[in-house]
Design an enzyme around this catalytic site. Structure first.
Site, short mmCIF file in Angstrom:
data_model
loop_
_atom_site.label_atom_id
_atom_site.label_comp_id
_atom_site.label_asym_id
_atom_site.label_seq_id
_atom_site.Cartn_x
_atom_site.Cartn_y
_atom_site.Cartn_z
N ARG A 168 0.84 -1.20 0.00
CA ARG A 168 0.00 0.00 0.00
C ARG A 168 0.88 1.25 0.00
NH1 ARG A 168 -4.85 1.47 4.25
NH2 ARG A 168 -3.22 1.11 5.82
N ASP A 452 -3.94 3.37 14.01
CA ASP A 452 -3.08 3.90 12.97
C ASP A 452 -3.55 5.31 12.64
OD1 ASP A 452 -5.30 3.68 11.29
OD2 ASP A 452 -4.49 2.03 10.11
#
Length: 532
Positions: A168, A452
């Site tokens: 990603r 996150d």
């Protein structure tokens, strides 16, 4: 160490450490320069278009399905490319940053795939940008190892097939300040893409897989079109067939939820599906409608489940869209992590099982977990539904009707309240997370959850929205104001481990994005400015 061979117009401002030259090769830097010169102008135009749309919504417009792309949605004849090797069965995917320990643990986890994260679970510290693809290359060569400061050794399990690696890259909004082309900062997205493709693309092909990607934080099909063009350029540049690259797009912004079919269409020769990026999606809902008053005030973060109307409408539409077009639908992150407290651990596994049971029943083909200990539970839940089948793309979910899309905007039907405890929790999580982020760690266990950047974004965005819409706490009837937030910030810092000065940079960054008059699009932008 000899200096790097730099292509014309390329400048590197970050330090060159041991082995960096293995990733910052002339070929990789040439590809970065080519992508920058051909695509960066379009990237910046799309970021300007995002800002224009937010202003239109603030002035009273609403999101909806695009009239100009109606023919794409109504044309039942097109499908995305067939599932690529290693992407047929994705019933459980691990996620995590690309440091050496995490790479080894993720690849030993037993997951079907691993999201190797250069985005929200990572930080764009210069060392992370370069060492991420280096660690992945070492993993593919099976030369990777790691020894902790305590002396514990980590290696890959011998003779076991590794999970499919899906990288990603950073979102379109983040620059890479350490690599400049023609005097301009480059795109973090294109840097991450190029470094991995050059270092690992052919190695993946040689292993019967391919260079696969997760694409984050897109807001429109025109942003997906830029990615598709980047893939075409990259494949020609490294000499691999067109269509070798495959990408799964995270539908984690509210605008993108209205363009899911169009996003698949733009990437159809390179597409492998869509993912329900639930936490960033919630952040985007708050962000996009932050000035529109009481109908869009989201209650305490931890009370917003995936079964509330606007979240359920989004996930069910995602499954229908994917399966209609022959693409995989991948479920959202389960942020639970193991705890030494038996009661907490039991509750976490019960919630994980319930969450994945709902997703499997809704037709998702697999889902994410944030910790290796959660892999088997997720796998077992999906296997009960899938059996020996690799996926359930044949489950078309034709019962789901999008209508005019108003269900996607139905925030006011969300049960729950804004409480003083929720406000304090948001401040606590954001401060602890930002401290870790600025130190180079993007995935952080806080209060038995893996946090996150997405969850930190929710926390600070809720606070900004509450201040600017004069929200009161339901339990204490206090007006949430800048002064109240400043008071709680000092109280929270005093209770956190370490010295108060340890949190100075995190506190300054948090206040910049939570209580300022102007809303910052992403907390990672001012945080990145503070990062060397």
């Amino acid at each position: 160490m000899s200096p790097l061979a730099l292509p014309d117009g390329v400048e590197i401002t970050g330090p060159i450490e041991d082995r960096y030259e293995e990733i910052l090769t002339p070929q990789a830097l040439e590809l970065i320069a080519k992508l920058h010169r051909e695509l960066n102008g379009r990237r910046l135009e799309r970021l300007e278009a995002r800002a224009k749309r937010v202003k239109e919504i603030a002035d009273g417009a609403d999101l909806g399905f695009l009239e100009e792309t109606k023919s794409v949605r109504e044309d039942d004849s097109w499908q995305v490319a067939p599932l690529a090797p290693g992407l047929e069965d994705r019933r459980v995917e691990m996620t995590g940053p690309t440091d050496r320990k995490m790479v080894i643990n993720a690849l030993n986890s037993g997951a079907k795939a691993w999201l190797a994260d250069q985005e929200d679970a990572n930080t764009p510290l210069w060392g992370n940008v370069v060492l991420g693809p280096l660690n992945l290359r070492d993993a593919l060569d099976r030369t990777i190892d790691f020894t902790s400061p305590e002396g514990k050794a980590y290696t890959l399990k011998p003779d076991e097939e590794l999970p499919t690696i899906i990288v990603r890259p950073r979102g379109w909004h983040l620059p890479e300040k350490h690599i400049k082309v023609d005097g301009e900062e480059t795109s973090g997205s294109l840097v991450d893409f190029a470094l991995y493709l050059v270092a690992c693309g052919q190695k993946q092909i040689d292993k019967g897989r391919g260079p696969y990607f997760y694409l984050a934080k897109m807001e429109s099909h025109l942003e997906a079109r830029i990615w598709n063009d980047a893939f075409k350029i990259g494949q020609d540049f490294v000499g691999i067939p067109q269509g070798t690259i495959r990408a799964t797009c995270l539908i984690e912004t509210l605008p993108a939820a209205f363009e899911m079919e169009e996003i698949l269409y733009e990437l159809r020769d390179h597409s492998s599906g869509l993912n329900a990026g639930r936490w960033d999606y919630l952040f985007s809902v708050i962000k996009t409608y932050r000035t529109r008053g009481a109908d869009y005030i989201v209650p305490d973060r931890n009370t917003v489940t995936m079964t509330v109307p606007f979240m359920r409408a989004y996930t069910e539409l995602l499954v229908r869209t994917c399966h209609k077009r022959g693409a995989s639908a991948i479920g959202g992150m389960a942020a639970f992590i193991p705890s030494k407290d038996e009661a907490v651990n039991t509750a976490a596994y019960e919630k994980l099982t319930a969450d994945k049971t709902r997703e499997a029943g809704d037709g998702f083909d697999g889902s994410w977990v944030a910790h290796p200990a959660m892999v088997e539970t997720c796998k077992e839940v999906f296997t009960k539904v899938l059996g020996d089948n690799p996926n359930q793309i044949d489950k078309k979910r034709e019962d789901v009707q999008a209508g005019d899309g108003s269900q996607l905007l139905d925030v006011k039907s969300t049960p729950g309240e804004v409480t003083a405890a929720g406000l304090r929790s948001n401040i606590d999580v954001a401060l602890q997370y930002l401290k870790s982020w600025l130190e180079g760690r993007g995935a952080v266990g806080i209060h038995n959850l893996m946090e996150d950047a997405a969850t930190a974004e929710i926390s600070r965005s809720q606070i900004w929205q509450q201040i600017n819409n004069q929200v009161k706490t339901a339990d204490t009837d206090e007006l949430i104001s800048k002064d109240l937030v400043l008071k709680i910030v000092d109280e929270v810092v005093a209770e956190l481990p370490g010295d108060a000065s340890d949190y100075d940079a995190a506190k300054a960054t948090f206040l910049e994005v939570a209580v300022a008059d102007e809303y910052a699009d992403f907390l990672t932008l001012p945080a990145y400015a503070r990062m060397p």
